[in-house]
Design an enzyme around this catalytic site. Structure first.
Site, PDB file in Angstrom:
ATOM      1  N   SER A 150       0.836  -1.197   0.000  1.00 60.28           N
ATOM      2  CA  SER A 150       0.000   0.000   0.000  1.00 60.28           C
ATOM      3  C   SER A 150       0.876   1.255   0.000  1.00 60.28           C
ATOM      4  O   SER A 150       1.709   1.429  -0.885  1.00 60.28           O
ATOM      5  CB  SER A 150      -0.962  -0.046   1.190  1.00 60.28           C
TER       6      SER A 150
ATOM      7  N   GLU B  42      -9.745  -4.283  -5.521  1.00 56.29           N
ATOM      8  CA  GLU B  42      -9.214  -3.170  -4.727  1.00 56.29           C
ATOM      9  C   GLU B  42      -9.416  -1.815  -5.389  1.00 56.29           C
ATOM     10  O   GLU B  42      -9.406  -1.693  -6.625  1.00 56.29           O
ATOM     11  CB  GLU B  42      -7.712  -3.385  -4.486  1.00 56.29           C
TER      12      GLU B  42
ATOM     13  N   HIS C 114      -7.485  -5.887  -0.019  1.00 59.23           N
ATOM     14  CA  HIS C 114      -6.305  -5.031   0.044  1.00 59.23           C
ATOM     15  C   HIS C 114      -5.299  -5.559   1.066  1.00 59.23           C
ATOM     16  O   HIS C 114      -5.606  -5.684   2.248  1.00 59.23           O
ATOM     17  CB  HIS C 114      -6.737  -3.612   0.424  1.00 59.23           C
TER      18      HIS C 114
END
Length: 383
Positions: A228, A317, A347
Site C-alpha cells: 500500500s 481493490e 487489500h
C-alpha cells in the site's frame, strides 16, 4: 508454520466490520494506530523466528530472521513480549526470540559468540549493555562482516503513511524472512501528520544507505518491499537511491502499491480502504509539499532503470487501476515486471497469510521473487 485456512467468504465477513471501525477518518490517528496494533495480534508470527531490535536511520527497527540452529530451552529470563505468542490456547509460538537493543550502544548487527558473550544459539539474548553492533552474524575485532551470499529485504509497512507499525507487519515480515532465507529489516519510519512528506522517504533512504555502508550489504543484495503506502514508498526510495546515489536495489516487491496519492478512487470503498480515509491520509502525508513531487507520487517519477519489480493486487481493490497503470508504465520503461492479479482476496490480504491459504500462497510467490533477486548464485559464491 501453524496456519489456519479460513474460507475466503468467512474471512471477508469477519474482516469487513473490523476495517470499517479502524480505518475511519473521524477517529484520531493515535486511536487508529492503537486499534490496528491490537487487531494485528491475530496475525501469527511463525515459530523459529528471531527478532532483533535495533536502530536504523535513527528510528526503531527490527531485524527478523528464521532461526538456523538449536534453541536454548531455558526461558526464565526471557523478555519476549506478548506479540511473540500465538493466538491459541497452546501457549507461545515455538522458539520465537527477541533481542532487546533499545539501550545498546553498539550497532545492532553482530550475533557471533565470543569468549565474553553469549553463544549464537541463545534463544533470547538481552543486548541492552552490549557493545557489539546488531546486524552482522560474524562481527570480529576487524569490523562488521561483509555479506557476500545472503541478501536482505528492507520492508516498508503500509497504512496510508499515517498508521501502521512494526507490530502490524511483524507477522508478514517474519514469513518473508522464512520463505526467502534473508534477513528482513522492518523500519518504523516517521508517520504523518506529525511528520509529513518527505520524512518517511528520508527515513527509508537513510535506512538503505546504512545497510550498505554499515551492515556490509551490496546495493544489489538488498530488495525493497512494501504494501500500500509502503509500496509507494518502496518505489520512491528506489528512484531516489538511483537518482542521488547511483545505487540500484536488487528488486522491488510491491503489494497493492499506492504510487500516486493525488488520484481519487472511482468507488467509495473496497473491503479494507474507503475513499474518505484515503483522502485524509493523502492530505496528512502531503502537508505543505508539492503534490507533483515524484517522491510523493512516484508513479509520475522516472521509471527507467528500476530493478526487477513484482506487483501483486486483487481485482476488487480501489488501487487496482493504479497498479495496472504502474505495471504498464514500468513495462514501457523497459523494467522487468511480474504482475499478479488475485480474485477474491482484499487489500493487502498478505497480512492475514497465517489465516487464509491464498494469501499465504501470494506471500510465497513474492518471497520466491525476492530471494532469487537478492541471492543470485555467482561463480564466486559457489567457489
Amino acid at each position: 508454520m501453524r496456519d489456519i485456512d479460513i474460507p475466503l467468504p468467512i474471512a471477508r465477513t469477519l474482516l469487513n466490520p473490523l476495517f470499517r471501525v479502524i480505518l475511519n477518518d473521524r477517529l484520531p490517528w493515535r486511536v487508529q494506530r492503537m486499534l490496528m496494533d491490537i487487531g494485528s495480534r491475530a496475525q501469527l508470527v511463525p515459530g523459529d523466528t528471531v527478532v532483533h531490535r535495533l536502530r536504523l536511520a535513527g528510528r526503531p527497527a527490527e531485524r527478523i530472521a528464521a532461526r538456523r540452529g538449536p534453541a536454548v530451552s531455558d526461558q526464565r529470563h526471557s523478555r519476549v513480549p506478548a506479540w511473540s505468542r500465538s493466538a491459541t490456547s497452546s501457549g507461545p509460538v515455538a522458539h520465537t526470540a527477541v533481542s532487546d537493543q533499545r539501550h545498546s550502544r553498539v550497532p545492532a548487527w553482530s550475533r557471533s559468540a565470543t569468549s565474553s558473550g553469549p553463544a549464537t544459539h541463545t534463544a533470547v539474548s538481552d543486548q541492552r549493555h552490549s557493545r557489539v553492533p546488531a546486524w552482522s552474524h560474524s562481527a570480529t575485532s576487524s569490523g562488521p562482516a561483509t555479506h557476500t551470499a545472503v541478501g536482505a529485504v528492507l520492508y516498508l509497512h503500509g497504512g496510508g503513511y499515517a498508521v501502521g507499525s512494526m507490530t502490524t507487519h511483524r507477522s508478514l515480515a517474519a514469513r518473508l524472512a522464512h520463505e526467502t532465507g534473508c534477513a528482513v529489516y522492518l523500519l518504523d519510519y516517521r508517520l504523518a501528520p506529525e511528520h509529513p512528506f518527505p520524512a518517511a522517504l528520508d527515513d527509508a533512504e537513510t535506512a538503505f544507505l546504512e545497510l550498505v555502508r554499515e551492515a556490509g550489504y551490496r546495493p544489489d543484495q538488498i530488495a525493497i518491499a512494501g504494501d500500500s503506502a509502503g509500496g509507494g514508498l518502496s518505489l520512491a526510495t528506489a528512484q531516489r537511491l538511483i537518482g542521488r546515489h547511483g545505487m540500484t536495489p536488487a528488486a522491488l516487491g510491491l503489494i497493492a502499491p499506492w504510487t500516486d496519492p493525488n488520484q481519487i478512487p472511482d468507488r467509495d470503498r473496497d473491503l479494507v480502504i474507503n475513499k474518505s480515509w484515503s483522502r485524509s491520509c493523502a492530505a496528512a502525508y502531503l502537508g505543505g509539499a508539492d503534490g507533483n513531487d515524484p517522491g510523493y507520487a512516484p508513479l509520475r517519477g522516472e521509471l527507467r532503470g528500476l530493478p526487477p519489480t513484482y506487483v501483486q493486487v486483487d481485482v476488487s481493490e480501489l488501487l487496482h487501476a493504479q497498479c495496472v497503470e504502474l505495471v504498464a508504465g514500468l513495462r514501457g520503461a523497459g523494467v522487468h515486471v511480474r504482475f499478479t492479479e488475485s480474485h477474491g482476496l482484499w487489500h493487502v490480504a498478505q497480512l492475514q497469510a497465517s489465516l487464509v491459504g491464498p494469501a499465504a500462497a501470494a506471500v510465497r510467490e513474492l518471497a520466491d521473487f525476492l530471494r532469487e533477486a537478492a541471492q543470485p548464485v555467482s561463480v564466486r559464491d559457489l567457489g
